[in-house]
Motif scaffolding. Structure first.
Motif, PDB file in Angstrom:
ATOM      1  N   ALA A  92       3.585   2.976   4.589  1.00  0.00           N
ATOM      2  CA  ALA A  92       2.351   2.401   5.102  1.00  0.00           C
ATOM      3  C   ALA A  92       2.723   1.235   6.016  1.00  0.00           C
ATOM      4  O   ALA A  92       3.365   0.281   5.575  1.00  0.00           O
ATOM      5  N   ARG A  93       2.353   1.327   7.293  1.00  0.00           N
ATOM      6  CA  ARG A  93       2.684   0.272   8.244  1.00  0.00           C
ATOM      7  C   ARG A  93       1.416  -0.453   8.666  1.00  0.00           C
ATOM      8  O   ARG A  93       0.514   0.143   9.253  1.00  0.00           O
ATOM      9  N   GLY A  94       1.347  -1.737   8.321  1.00  0.00           N
ATOM     10  CA  GLY A  94       0.198  -2.548   8.696  1.00  0.00           C
ATOM     11  C   GLY A  94       0.567  -3.524   9.785  1.00  0.00           C
ATOM     12  O   GLY A  94       1.675  -3.498  10.332  1.00  0.00           O
ATOM     13  N   TYR A  95      -0.357  -4.437  10.108  1.00  0.00           N
ATOM     14  CA  TYR A  95      -0.109  -5.407  11.166  1.00  0.00           C
ATOM     15  C   TYR A  95       0.970  -6.412  10.779  1.00  0.00           C
ATOM     16  O   TYR A  95       1.712  -6.898  11.631  1.00  0.00           O
ATOM     17  N   PHE A  96       1.065  -6.713   9.492  1.00  0.00           N
ATOM     18  CA  PHE A  96       1.970  -7.792   9.073  1.00  0.00           C
ATOM     19  C   PHE A  96       2.991  -7.384   8.028  1.00  0.00           C
ATOM     20  O   PHE A  96       3.788  -8.215   7.592  1.00  0.00           O
ATOM     21  N   GLU A  97       2.999  -6.135   7.579  1.00  0.00           N
ATOM     22  CA  GLU A  97       4.015  -5.680   6.630  1.00  0.00           C
ATOM     23  C   GLU A  97       4.143  -4.172   6.680  1.00  0.00           C
ATOM     24  O   GLU A  97       3.238  -3.472   7.146  1.00  0.00           O
ATOM     25  N   THR A  98       5.289  -3.696   6.202  1.00  0.00           N
ATOM     26  CA  THR A  98       5.546  -2.260   6.090  1.00  0.00           C
ATOM     27  C   THR A  98       5.961  -1.979   4.656  1.00  0.00           C
ATOM     28  O   THR A  98       6.883  -2.614   4.136  1.00  0.00           O
ATOM     29  N   ASP A  99       5.294  -1.056   4.004  1.00  0.00           N
ATOM     30  CA  ASP A  99       5.566  -0.717   2.614  1.00  0.00           C
ATOM     31  C   ASP A  99       6.069   0.722   2.536  1.00  0.00           C
ATOM     32  O   ASP A  99       5.395   1.645   2.988  1.00  0.00           O
ATOM     33  N   VAL A 100       7.261   0.895   1.947  1.00  0.00           N
ATOM     34  CA  VAL A 100       7.834   2.215   1.763  1.00  0.00           C
ATOM     35  C   VAL A 100       7.689   2.591   0.294  1.00  0.00           C
ATOM     36  O   VAL A 100       8.172   1.864  -0.579  1.00  0.00           O
ATOM     37  N   LEU A 101       7.041   3.705   0.014  1.00  0.00           N
ATOM     38  CA  LEU A 101       6.712   4.095  -1.358  1.00  0.00           C
ATOM     39  C   LEU A 101       7.526   5.321  -1.768  1.00  0.00           C
ATOM     40  O   LEU A 101       7.409   6.391  -1.179  1.00  0.00           O
ATOM     41  N   PHE A 102       8.348   5.153  -2.799  1.00  0.00           N
ATOM     42  CA  PHE A 102       9.095   6.265  -3.382  1.00  0.00           C
ATOM     43  C   PHE A 102       8.353   6.727  -4.642  1.00  0.00           C
ATOM     44  O   PHE A 102       8.033   5.892  -5.493  1.00  0.00           O
ATOM     45  N   PRO A 103       8.114   8.014  -4.788  1.00  0.00           N
ATOM     46  CA  PRO A 103       7.396   8.491  -5.985  1.00  0.00           C
ATOM     47  C   PRO A 103       8.315   8.659  -7.189  1.00  0.00           C
ATOM     48  O   PRO A 103       8.254   9.655  -7.908  1.00  0.00           O
ATOM     49  N   GLU A 104       9.194   7.676  -7.421  1.00  0.00           N
ATOM     50  CA  GLU A 104      10.135   7.754  -8.529  1.00  0.00           C
ATOM     51  C   GLU A 104      10.713   6.364  -8.767  1.00  0.00           C
ATOM     52  O   GLU A 104      10.587   5.468  -7.930  1.00  0.00           O
ATOM     53  N   LYS A 105      11.353   6.171  -9.921  1.00  0.00           N
ATOM     54  CA  LYS A 105      12.062   4.927 -10.196  1.00  0.00           C
ATOM     55  C   LYS A 105      13.478   5.054  -9.665  1.00  0.00           C
ATOM     56  O   LYS A 105      14.260   5.884 -10.135  1.00  0.00           O
ATOM     57  N   LEU A 106      13.830   4.249  -8.681  1.00  0.00           N
ATOM     58  CA  LEU A 106      15.152   4.318  -8.077  1.00  0.00           C
ATOM     59  C   LEU A 106      16.156   3.509  -8.883  1.00  0.00           C
ATOM     60  O   LEU A 106      15.814   2.463  -9.437  1.00  0.00           O
ATOM     61  N   PRO A 107      17.413   3.953  -8.950  1.00  0.00           N
ATOM     62  CA  PRO A 107      18.453   3.120  -9.574  1.00  0.00           C
ATOM     63  C   PRO A 107      18.697   1.878  -8.729  1.00  0.00           C
ATOM     64  O   PRO A 107      18.494   1.882  -7.510  1.00  0.00           O
ATOM     65  N   ILE A 108      19.143   0.809  -9.381  1.00  0.00           N
ATOM     66  CA  ILE A 108      19.370  -0.453  -8.675  1.00  0.00           C
ATOM     67  C   ILE A 108      20.356  -0.285  -7.523  1.00  0.00           C
ATOM     68  O   ILE A 108      20.183  -0.868  -6.446  1.00  0.00           O
TER      69      ILE A 108
END
Length: 252
Positions: A65-81
Motif C-alpha cells: 500500500a503506497r500512500g502520500y507519506f508512507e509505504t506499507d508492505v504486507l506479507f500474509p505470514e510471520k517472517l523469520p527475523i
C-alpha cells in the motif's frame, strides 16, 4: 549491521528504553531501524474489508500500500527475523520483544523476580523500572535509560556486534562453538566477532545484492563445482578470483 533486542514484561519500561536508545544513537550519527514483536494472536495491521485486505484474500502473495507519506508492505505470514533483517541496511536495528534470534539483549524489568524469570546468557544490560532500585545484578549493569542514557548507549556501542549467523549446531561449528554460544562468548569478552569463519569466507553468494550465509561445507561444494567447470576454460589461472553473475532467466 548490528542488532540487539530489548525485551521484558509489559509496563516495565521497554518502549521508553528503546525510544531513548534510538534518540541517542541518532544523536551519535548512526542510522537506526527498529522491529516491534507483537504478542497478540489476533493482531492485524490491515483493516478487514479494505482494498489491500481483499487483494490478500484473493491470493496475492505480497501486498503493498503506497500512500502520500508512507509505504506499507504486507506479507500474509510471520517472517523469520533473519528475513526481516534482510530488508534493513542501517548501522543499528533495535528489536522490541524478540528473543528467538542470535543477538545481544537488554532485559527490561520492574523487579528482581522478573529479572530472575526472564534473564538469559545473551543479556548484556538490564534497564526499566528496576533501575530505580539497583545498579547491578550478578555482575550485569542495571542502567536507567532516562537518568543515565549515555552509559547505556556506551554499553550498546561496546557490546553489540555485527549480526552473527544462526545456523543449526549440526550444520556448523567451525569456530569451535555453535553460533549462539559464540555470541555469548563475544559478550563475555572470551571470543571475537572475527572468530566466526563465515566472516572470513572466500566464497560469497549474493542474490539480488543480498549476501547469503553459507556454512563451510556448502562453500566448499560451490567453490569446487565452479572451479571444476572454469578450470577447463582458456584464461583460467590457479587461485585467480572468479566472479559469476546470473541475470534474470526471463530476460530476452
Amino acid at each position: 549491521m548490528k542488532a540487539f533486542s530489548v525485551y521484558g514484561y509489559t509496563q516495565s519500561g521497554k518502549t521508553t528504553t528503546i525510544e531513548n536508545i534510538i534518540r541517542e544513537l541518532k544523536k551519535r550519527r548512526y542510522s537506526v531501524g527498529s522491529v516491534k514483536e507483537i504478542h497478540y494472536e489476533k493482531f492485524e495491521i490491515d483493516t478487514k474489508g479494505s482494498n489491500t485486505d481483499r487483494h490478500k484474500k484473493a491470493g496475492s502473495e505480497l501486498v503493498t500500500a503506497r500512500g502520500y507519506f508512507e509505504t506499507d508492505v504486507l506479507f500474509p505470514e510471520k517472517l523469520p527475523i533473519e528475513k526481516i533483517l534482510s530488508f534493513y541496511d542501517q548501522d543499528y536495528v533495535v528489536l522490541e520483544g524478540v528473543t528467538d534470534y542470535n543477538i545481544p539483549k537488554i532485559l527490561s524489568a520492574k523487579s528482581i523476580e522478573e529479572i530472575e524469570e526472564r534473564i538469559d546468557e545473551g543479556v548484556f544490560a538490564i534497564s526499566g523500572r528496576i533501575a530505580n532500585e539497583i545498579d547491578s545484578y550478578k555482575g550485569i549493569p542495571v542502567i536507567n535509560s532516562i537518568d543515565n542514557l549515555d552509559a547505556l548507549v556506551n554499553l550498546v556501542e561496546e557490546k553489540v556486534f555485527e549480526i552473527l549467523p544462526d545456523f543449526d549446531p549440526n550444520c556448523c561449528s567451525a569456530c569451535g562453538y555453535d553460533c549462539r554460544t559464540l555470541g555469548i562468548k563475544i559478550l563475555r569478552g572470551e571470543a571475537n566477532r572475527e572468530d566466526c569463519v563465515i566472516s572470513k569466507n572466500k566464497v560469497k553468494l549474493f542474490i539480488d545484492d543480498r549476501e547469503i550465509n553459507m556454512v563451510p561445507f556448502v562453500q566448499n561444494i560451490l567453490s569446487n563445482a565452479v572451479k571444476g567447470v572454469v578450470s577447463e576454460l582458456d584464461g583460467y589461472k590457479r587461485d585467480a578470483q572468479i566472479r559469476i553473475e546470473i541475470g534474470n532467466e526471463n530476460e530476452k
